[in-house]
Write an enzyme that holds these catalytic residues in place. Structure first.
Site, mmCIF file in Angstrom:
data_model
loop_
_atom_site.group_PDB
_atom_site.id
_atom_site.type_symbol
_atom_site.label_atom_id
_atom_site.label_comp_id
_atom_site.label_asym_id
_atom_site.label_seq_id
_atom_site.Cartn_x
_atom_site.Cartn_y
_atom_site.Cartn_z
ATOM 1 C CG ASP A 225 -2.116 0.848 1.005
ATOM 2 O OD1 ASP A 225 -2.320 1.347 -0.152
ATOM 3 O OD2 ASP A 225 -2.748 1.164 2.173
ATOM 4 C CG ASN B 121 -7.897 -2.011 -5.506
ATOM 5 O OD1 ASN B 121 -6.882 -2.786 -5.438
ATOM 6 N ND2 ASN B 121 -8.114 -0.957 -4.665
HETATM 7 C C1 IPE Z 1 -5.238 -2.846 -0.371
HETATM 8 O O1 IPE Z 1 -5.159 -1.280 -0.596
HETATM 9 C C2 IPE Z 1 -5.376 -3.521 -1.717
HETATM 10 C C3 IPE Z 1 -4.084 -3.586 -2.412
HETATM 11 C C4 IPE Z 1 -2.847 -3.268 -1.974
HETATM 12 C C5 IPE Z 1 -4.078 -4.398 -3.721
HETATM 13 P P1 IPE Z 1 -6.288 -0.204 -0.723
HETATM 14 O O2 IPE Z 1 -5.395 1.130 -0.878
HETATM 15 O O3 IPE Z 1 -7.141 -0.661 -1.976
HETATM 16 O O4 IPE Z 1 -6.999 -0.448 0.788
HETATM 17 P P2 IPE Z 1 -7.818 0.624 1.428
HETATM 18 O O5 IPE Z 1 -8.621 1.298 0.412
HETATM 19 O O6 IPE Z 1 -7.016 1.757 1.764
HETATM 20 O O7 IPE Z 1 -8.714 -0.170 2.447
HETATM 21 C C1 IPE Z 2 -1.309 0.290 -3.525
HETATM 22 O O1 IPE Z 2 -1.204 1.508 -3.425
HETATM 23 C C2 IPE Z 2 -1.656 -0.393 -4.529
HETATM 24 C C3 IPE Z 2 -2.995 -0.720 -5.235
HETATM 25 C C4 IPE Z 2 -4.123 -0.529 -4.392
HETATM 26 C C5 IPE Z 2 -3.329 -1.068 -6.635
HETATM 27 P P1 IPE Z 2 -2.384 2.579 -3.726
HETATM 28 O O2 IPE Z 2 -3.043 2.793 -5.012
HETATM 29 O O3 IPE Z 2 -3.640 2.161 -2.757
HETATM 30 O O4 IPE Z 2 -1.722 3.845 -2.911
HETATM 31 P P2 IPE Z 2 -2.314 4.845 -1.891
HETATM 32 O O5 IPE Z 2 -2.859 4.157 -0.727
HETATM 33 O O6 IPE Z 2 -3.207 5.488 -2.572
HETATM 34 O O7 IPE Z 2 -1.211 5.842 -1.611
HETATM 35 MG MG MG Z 3 -3.931 2.127 -0.704
#
Ligand code: IPE
Ligand code: IPE
Ligand code: MG
Length: 244
Positions: free
Chosen positions: A28, A76
């Site tokens: 994340d 996502n």
């Molecule tokens: C979790 O991260 C999913 C992945 C790392 C693929 P998100 O960024 O989607 O999770 P939330 O929305 O903060 O819970």
């Molecule tokens: C995790 O990084 C990757 C995916 C969920 C695909 P994020 O895209 O959630 O990054 P933040 O949390 O918005 O910084």
């Molecule tokens: Mg995220």
């Protein structure tokens, strides 16, 4: 790096570390990492994919046989179309690079989640990669269009399709996408969040959880060592009274 042979790892493999058989990462913070640099979120995903391969190499070098990464959740899909398109095109690059890593580093690629939603072309590339790397040693599971609840429902339906009418825990367990993997020992989440976000819900029942404020593209060998060191200090009792 050649991972085909056991080698002496600098710093050695402690007894506790050797018990770490399955490590999972909620990668994340890619978007925040890019935004901090005034760059589009997609740039963070490109960087994050590089980090993933670097960390996989380090994990397998430490003789940890199985790693699972959360690349795209069932939730996502609610992101802007532009970001989903960028992630899908990155997925093509990821699979191409995985084919090289499969040969160079003896990695067995597996995918968990319903990846068919990414389309027939991606699904065919994934199936070729899974088939061609099936005899390899180090297991790397990529969670794509993955949700823990979805996985449990699909597992239950598979058991029902066998003619079962009352399901046991064992019926669910053996139909999970991760069924061939060792039990999950450690979940690492970056970017300071303290939730599972629908990742490995069943498998997490007795896994250890470790969170770090580091954003995923900044997660490096020192961060990995901190996570493994924290794991080795944990007392896993599994509901009993005996310390590990
Ligand atoms: C979790 O991260 C999913 C992945 C790392 C693929 P998100 O960024 O989607 O999770 P939330 O929305 O903060 O819970
Ligand atoms: C995790 O990084 C990757 C995916 C969920 C695909 P994020 O895209 O959630 O990054 P933040 O949390 O918005 O910084
Ligand atoms: Mg995220």
């Amino acid at each position: 790096m050649n991972l085909n042979h056991r080698e002496n790892v600098p710093g050695g493999i402690g007894q506790s570390e050797s018990r770490l058989a399955h490590i999972a990462f909620i990668m994340d913070g890619n978007g925040r990492w890019a935004q901090k640099r005034g760059m589009p979120r997609e740039y963070g995903h490109v960087q994050g994919a590089k980090t993933m391969f670097d960390i996989a190499t380090l994990v397998f070098k430490r003789q940890i046989p199985c790693m699972t990464i959360y690349a795209f959740s069932t939730e996502n899909w609610s992101r802007p179309q532009k970001e989903i398109e960028a992630l899908t095109s990155l997925l093509h690059e990821y699979i191409k690079k995985a084919r090289r890593i499969m040969e160079e580093d003896n990695v067995r690629f597996r995918f968990i989640g319903d990846y068919s939603r990414f389309g027939d072309k991606v699904a065919a590339m994934i199936e070729d990669l899974v088939r061609d790397s099936a005899g390899n040693r180090w297991m790397l599971n990529t969670a794509l269009n993955y949700g823990g609840r979805d996985e449990i429902v699909r597992a239950a339906n598979k058991a029902l399709a066998e003619g079962k009418t009352m399901l046991t825990e064992e019926d669910i367990s053996r139909h999970l996408d991760t069924a061939p993997c060792p039990p999950l020992d450690l979940i690492v989440r970056t970017a300071g969040e303290m939730r599972l976000s629908n990742f490995l819900l069943w498998q997490a029942a007795y896994a250890e959880f470790y969170a770090t404020p580091a954003l995923w593209p900044d997660f490096d060998e020192a961060e990995l060592e901190k996570a493994i060191a924290a794991f080795s200090q944990r007392k896993r009792r599994f509901g009993g009274l005996v310390n590990k």
